[in-house]
Write a protein that holds these residues in place. Sequence first.
Motif, PDB file in Angstrom:
ATOM      1  N   GLY B 164      53.478  51.199  -5.688  1.00  0.00           N
ATOM      2  CA  GLY B 164      53.603  50.045  -4.785  1.00  0.00           C
ATOM      3  C   GLY B 164      52.466  49.156  -4.880  1.00  0.00           C
ATOM      4  O   GLY B 164      51.865  48.997  -5.979  1.00  0.00           O
ATOM      5  N   ASP B 165      51.968  48.478  -3.998  1.00  0.00           N
ATOM      6  CA  ASP B 165      50.858  47.575  -3.973  1.00  0.00           C
ATOM      7  C   ASP B 165      49.917  47.525  -2.867  1.00  0.00           C
ATOM      8  O   ASP B 165      50.166  47.079  -1.702  1.00  0.00           O
ATOM      9  CB  ASP B 165      51.912  45.870  -4.165  1.00  0.00           C
ATOM     10  N   VAL B 166      48.643  48.215  -3.136  1.00  0.00           N
ATOM     11  CA  VAL B 166      47.984  48.658  -2.082  1.00  0.00           C
ATOM     12  C   VAL B 166      47.426  47.436  -1.294  1.00  0.00           C
ATOM     13  O   VAL B 166      47.348  47.359  -0.049  1.00  0.00           O
ATOM     14  CB  VAL B 166      46.801  49.489  -2.504  1.00  0.00           C
ATOM     15  N   ARG B 171      47.686  43.980   3.935  1.00  0.00           N
ATOM     16  CA  ARG B 171      48.057  42.948   4.725  1.00  0.00           C
ATOM     17  C   ARG B 171      49.015  43.346   5.762  1.00  0.00           C
ATOM     18  O   ARG B 171      49.135  42.876   6.734  1.00  0.00           O
ATOM     19  CB  ARG B 171      48.825  41.850   3.549  1.00  0.00           C
ATOM     20  N   ASP B 172      49.805  44.336   5.233  1.00  0.00           N
ATOM     21  CA  ASP B 172      50.928  44.820   6.333  1.00  0.00           C
ATOM     22  C   ASP B 172      50.065  45.582   7.441  1.00  0.00           C
ATOM     23  O   ASP B 172      51.045  45.875   8.421  1.00  0.00           O
ATOM     24  CB  ASP B 172      52.095  45.617   5.479  1.00  0.00           C
ATOM     25  N   ALA B 173      49.214  45.828   7.294  1.00  0.00           N
ATOM     26  CA  ALA B 173      48.676  46.927   8.287  1.00  0.00           C
ATOM     27  C   ALA B 173      47.813  46.085   9.389  1.00  0.00           C
ATOM     28  O   ALA B 173      47.575  44.977   9.342  1.00  0.00           O
ATOM     29  CB  ALA B 173      47.430  47.800   7.675  1.00  0.00           C
ATOM     30  N   ASP B 174      47.975  46.716  10.532  1.00  0.00           N
ATOM     31  CA  ASP B 174      47.218  46.352  11.900  1.00  0.00           C
ATOM     32  C   ASP B 174      45.647  46.643  11.652  1.00  0.00           C
ATOM     33  O   ASP B 174      44.882  45.897  12.164  1.00  0.00           O
ATOM     34  CB  ASP B 174      47.883  46.902  13.185  1.00  0.00           C
ATOM     35  N   ILE B 302      50.922  54.975   7.822  1.00  0.00           N
ATOM     36  CA  ILE B 302      49.913  54.388   7.012  1.00  0.00           C
ATOM     37  C   ILE B 302      50.568  53.636   5.817  1.00  0.00           C
ATOM     38  O   ILE B 302      51.397  53.988   5.263  1.00  0.00           O
ATOM     39  CB  ILE B 302      49.180  55.786   6.170  1.00  0.00           C
ATOM     40  N   THR B 303      50.290  52.543   5.717  1.00  0.00           N
ATOM     41  CA  THR B 303      50.869  51.344   4.869  1.00  0.00           C
ATOM     42  C   THR B 303      50.223  51.434   3.526  1.00  0.00           C
ATOM     43  O   THR B 303      50.827  51.200   2.452  1.00  0.00           O
ATOM     44  CB  THR B 303      50.562  49.906   5.527  1.00  0.00           C
ATOM     45  N   SER B 304      48.934  51.834   3.360  1.00  0.00           N
ATOM     46  CA  SER B 304      48.287  51.737   2.180  1.00  0.00           C
ATOM     47  C   SER B 304      47.068  52.633   1.984  1.00  0.00           C
ATOM     48  O   SER B 304      46.493  52.718   3.207  1.00  0.00           O
ATOM     49  CB  SER B 304      47.884  50.198   1.922  1.00  0.00           C
TER      50      SER B 304
END
Lengths: 160, 752
Positions: B164-166, B171-174, B302-304
């Motif tokens: 993926g792309d950390v 950016r996708d995380a809150d 956890i998005t990243s």
Amino acid sequence: MKVKMNVNGRDYELLVEPNWSLLDVLRDKLRLTGTKKGCEEGECGACTVIVDGKAVNSCLVLAVEADGKKIFTIEGLAGNGELHPLQRAFVEHHAFQCGFCTPGMIMSALALLNEKPNPTEEDVKKAIAGNLCRCADYTNIIKAILEASKDVRHIIRSQS
Amino acid sequence: MYVGRDTPRIDAIDKVTGRAVYLDDITFPDLLYAKILRSPHPHAYILKIDTSEAERLPGVKAILTFKDVPRIPFNTSYRGPFHSYYPFDEYILEDKVRFIGDKVAAVAAEDPLIAEEALKLIKVEYQPLPAVFDPEEAIKDGAPQIHPEVSSRNVISEWVIGWGDVTQGFRDADYMFEGEYKTHRQAHCAIETHGSVAKYDANAGELTVWSTTQVPFNVRRVLSIALNMPVAKIRVIKTCVGGGFGGKDEVFDEPIVAMLSKKAGGRPVKICYSREEEFTATRVRHPAIYQLKSGVKKDGTITSLYVKVLLDGGAYATASPQLLRVNSTYFMNLYRYLNFRFEGLVVYTNQVPSGAMRGYGAPQAHFALETHMNEIAGELGFDPIEFRLKNIRRSGDEVPIFGEIVGCRLEDCIKIGAEKFEWYKLRREKEKDIGIGVALHSHVTSPPPRIIPDQSTATVCVTEDGGVTLISPIAEIGSGSTTAIVKIVADELGVPFERVKLVEADTSSELFDYGTFADRANFMGCNAARLAAKEAKQLILQKAAEMLDSRLEDLETANGRIYVKHSPERSVSLEEVAKAIYFKTGRPVIGVGCFKPEVNPMAWGATFVKLKVDRHTGKVNILKIVSVHDLGKAISPEEVKGQIRGAVAWGVGFSLREEVITRDGRIMNPTLRDYKLCRSLDVPEIEPVIVEADVERPELFVKGVGQNGLIAIAPAVAAAIFDAVGIRIRETPLSPEKVWRALKEKGVTEEE
């Protein structure tokens, strides 16, 4: 120097250097290699033997100090293919892994049981506090010693 | 069935009577004793070395310096061509030293005291070089270069992996979380120190080596490289090992004693390390610095995750490159992330070399990962268990290096453990200064085959009287693996356990194996032995079918007999069949088993810790540990519990007290007085919990359990300290001093 000692019921007369430890004499001169060398500074307890009824680190005892003493090592325990109750309990309770601390551990336990045939768990923990087990399952060792303490008859036999 | 049932261990009688033969128990009438002269400098050239006076000392039989040994580089952990990324950075002896304790010269004499005396008579002129002790300093421009011929910027190995792309994940995380986590040096401290005996036969050009090693075939391979001798001319015999724990996972002084024996006219030469050498001249656990950065959504997804690690490899590479690669797997295997990146470096410093140690990098990685997870859960207001149940991996997930996860019972481990520990009750009924913590672990069973192929072999022979001889190359180092293997063979052949005689193969058996590490002994040993037993059984059944006038598929074995299913009156004993084969066909009944797994079973688990913090002293008193393990199948349940309890005690030591303290490369506490191991009075109440797997592929049943109990202790202890008194410590060991300072800093007083 000449020393006389009784080891596992047998009398020996030996010529030793003043700087030899009892451990070296047992292992190298008498070839009783069941007693182990782990640190030579009295910290690990692998070399524990019984001298006149007391468990000692044989690496810290000079051979000359053992003159006239009664010494008991792991080799003195099992007779005629029959295991001592402590040894049997160690087998049954899986109270060893690599086995290197085991002879010393058993000798510390034997000294305890000779002095205190009905020890508490705390007594056992204290009696083996000088014996390091790096495999580190002390639980089964303590269990084995407590179990063996129930067989008083054999303990008395081992003293004679 | 013997699998799953406790029996006495096959090495029990020898071990409780003192008859087991460890390395130092081996003797010969003409034995010589070796001692090694060690460097007082962390980094230096040897300009001159004069041994003439030492040579004249009566009783000295051979002396070696760098001038006397072949200049062939090797790596002490090298396991084969797939280790192409292992630097060959070591020589038997060299004119350069790289840590305090590095070998300079060796003496063989009639007596260890004479050898010791001779060391003092060797005159060495050193040219000290600038040294570097800190891994962060070591990679800076202008740092002293420790192995310029095999590395640049002191880098032993670099490893990057991810998906993926950390950055997008962040950016996708809150919420974002960041933390730096550090772990320290730990020493193995097997009660039996390192040692070996070598005997060189000049007439035959053959070498025999006895060694207290976990890896006899590796010792032979590295000896063959270092001495430029054919493998077949070297025989390595493992003695009873008095504790390995990864510390005996490579070559130590076998090449030196071999050369001394050669120089001393073929007399056998023995070396046994002193306790001080054990600390200063063997291996330690890699100190590690981790930077973790994670992105999390409001719902706890956890998005990243981005992980950067710097491991201190010390003065020689040994197994560092592999340990770094395996380190990344701990981060990949436990949780699901959409985006992940691991960047790792392991570097040289002028410290005692780091090497394999029980846990193999996992205690360090899990301290970082699991402390980080506990911090996230705490900050976002999740129960740490609920947060994990939301994010953990499950069967069917695909991970790099391992592939598809099969038979994972991690979720059950968490739930069963929480119940046994009474997690929710303890959370509700918080007591002053008492805290609870949880951490998970994943670990390999044998090295991951996709980066480090594994294989093992065994033979099973049904003897002429219907007994069984099992020859296994698995190196028993105390964990009871050989007993487990005997059980497998007894079950496969349907014979009583006592009828199976195990022969621990030395290298002359040519039953190739890599040795005991990575919890592979049971997995590899049992599977290879089972295949060998199957093959032997096939030979028996073929003959029995003929004798019973039955179809082969209709036969079954039990209690040393072969029966026709459904007509038990038609049977023949194993002995009768064996006799018929041996004396009529002229062939022995031997099955050979070769096991080469495509995947390996990962082990999982959860650790729960309850402790009390003394605000006055900072001392942490652990009250209870529940250690839960998804281990496939417990072949010997009591032995398994012993492994778990032992590993937990290691974890307690690592978390709270065991630290090798160095100052300018010198180890300040190289004694068992100053380096504190757990004693009988120090071990807390430990409840081992076994969770067995239910999977279809039987070869996956046997997961490792020797190391796993220790992996998650430190992060669980750190979490429990936070729960107890509200301080976060991100550096091990969690010593009274650190706790006390943190309490002071936070202004927590005794009265509060």
